[in-house]
Enzyme design. Sequence first.
Site, short mmCIF file in Angstrom:
data_model
loop_
_atom_site.label_atom_id
_atom_site.label_comp_id
_atom_site.label_asym_id
_atom_site.label_seq_id
_atom_site.Cartn_x
_atom_site.Cartn_y
_atom_site.Cartn_z
N ASP A 14 4.46 -1.33 -16.18
CA ASP A 14 4.87 -2.29 -15.14
C ASP A 14 6.26 -1.85 -14.66
O ASP A 14 7.20 -1.78 -15.45
CB ASP A 14 4.95 -3.68 -15.79
CG ASP A 14 5.38 -4.76 -14.82
OD1 ASP A 14 5.98 -4.43 -13.77
OD2 ASP A 14 5.13 -5.94 -15.11
N ILE A 15 6.35 -1.55 -13.40
CA ILE A 15 7.59 -0.99 -12.87
C ILE A 15 8.79 -1.94 -13.03
O ILE A 15 9.92 -1.49 -13.16
CB ILE A 15 7.40 -0.58 -11.38
CG1 ILE A 15 8.53 0.34 -10.93
CG2 ILE A 15 7.33 -1.77 -10.45
CD1 ILE A 15 8.08 1.67 -10.46
N ASN A 28 6.97 -3.58 2.67
CA ASN A 28 6.41 -3.51 4.04
C ASN A 28 7.56 -3.50 5.04
O ASN A 28 8.72 -3.62 4.66
CB ASN A 28 5.43 -4.67 4.28
CG ASN A 28 6.10 -6.02 4.14
OD1 ASN A 28 7.14 -6.29 4.74
ND2 ASN A 28 5.54 -6.87 3.29
N VAL A 37 3.34 -4.83 -6.17
CA VAL A 37 4.63 -4.42 -6.73
C VAL A 37 5.76 -5.24 -6.11
O VAL A 37 6.67 -5.72 -6.80
CB VAL A 37 4.90 -2.92 -6.42
CG1 VAL A 37 6.25 -2.50 -6.93
CG2 VAL A 37 3.82 -2.04 -7.01
N ASP A 38 5.69 -5.38 -4.80
CA ASP A 38 6.72 -6.10 -4.03
C ASP A 38 6.90 -7.53 -4.56
O ASP A 38 8.02 -7.98 -4.82
CB ASP A 38 6.25 -6.11 -2.57
CG ASP A 38 7.38 -6.32 -1.58
OD1 ASP A 38 8.54 -6.37 -2.01
OD2 ASP A 38 7.09 -6.45 -0.38
N THR A 122 -1.26 2.87 -2.35
CA THR A 122 -2.64 2.97 -2.87
C THR A 122 -3.21 1.63 -3.34
O THR A 122 -4.30 1.58 -3.90
CB THR A 122 -2.75 3.99 -4.02
OG1 THR A 122 -2.04 3.49 -5.16
CG2 THR A 122 -2.20 5.35 -3.62
N GLY A 123 -2.47 0.54 -3.10
CA GLY A 123 -2.97 -0.79 -3.43
C GLY A 123 -3.44 -1.47 -2.15
O GLY A 123 -4.43 -1.05 -1.52
N TYR A 125 -2.44 -1.24 0.76
CA TYR A 125 -2.44 -0.37 1.94
C TYR A 125 -3.57 0.66 1.95
O TYR A 125 -3.72 1.41 2.91
CB TYR A 125 -1.08 0.31 2.11
CG TYR A 125 -0.03 -0.59 2.76
CD1 TYR A 125 -0.34 -1.90 3.14
CD2 TYR A 125 1.26 -0.13 3.01
CE1 TYR A 125 0.60 -2.72 3.72
CE2 TYR A 125 2.21 -0.95 3.62
CZ TYR A 125 1.88 -2.25 3.97
OH TYR A 125 2.82 -3.06 4.56
#
Length: 177
Positions: A14-15, A28, A37-38, A122-123, A125
Amino acid sequence: MKLGKAHINIKKGDITEERVDGIVNAANNTLLGGGGVDGAIHRKGGPSILEQCKKHSGCPTGEARITTAGNLPCKYVIHAVGPVYGRSDGMAEELLYNVYMNSMKLADEYGLNSLSFPSISTGAYGYPIQDAVNVVWRALEDFSRLDSTLKEINLVLFSEEDLKVYEDYFNQSIGEA
Ligand code: AR6
């Protein structure tokens, strides 16, 4: 794995838990938050990140902007805007390359030693990760030829499947390098 002067680590995780100088957010154009993630970064980092993001007044696709990291265990967040797959008029690959490159350049400008990336675009988007990993590798290889403060770059994958795509690709690329 060593690429130029930097160590590249591929791992599952998890980042938002990365204890590094900087983490990259898959943001975005508005820089005002979202899902994936955002969402996790803003939720765990707290409102100071959004306050700083507002001051940037958005960010074009392929570029990145930096803020401090609020309550997260890292020092900075680099908000990077990847392309929406299928909506970039054939420019998706170049834009994905640019977003990785510009994130690393911004990290270098701020003198960061360690940086962690999620798998941008890659999620939500929709960029196929099997194609994205090739672009990531090219950006890392090209960046490794520049003189930089970055000594550690982590590629943090959220699922076992994504981790395997990265591991297979990087093992093969090193074999051929
Ligand atoms: N740590 C690491 N990777 C994660 C995490 C996490 N905590 N959460 C999800 N992933 P996405 P995008 C993976 O959709 O495709 C947002 O709404 C996820 O499984 O976060 O660039 C923004 O506001 C996937 O593999 O980013 C934008 O509108 C990868 O991170 C849009 O989504 C990227 O998924 C950006 O879409």
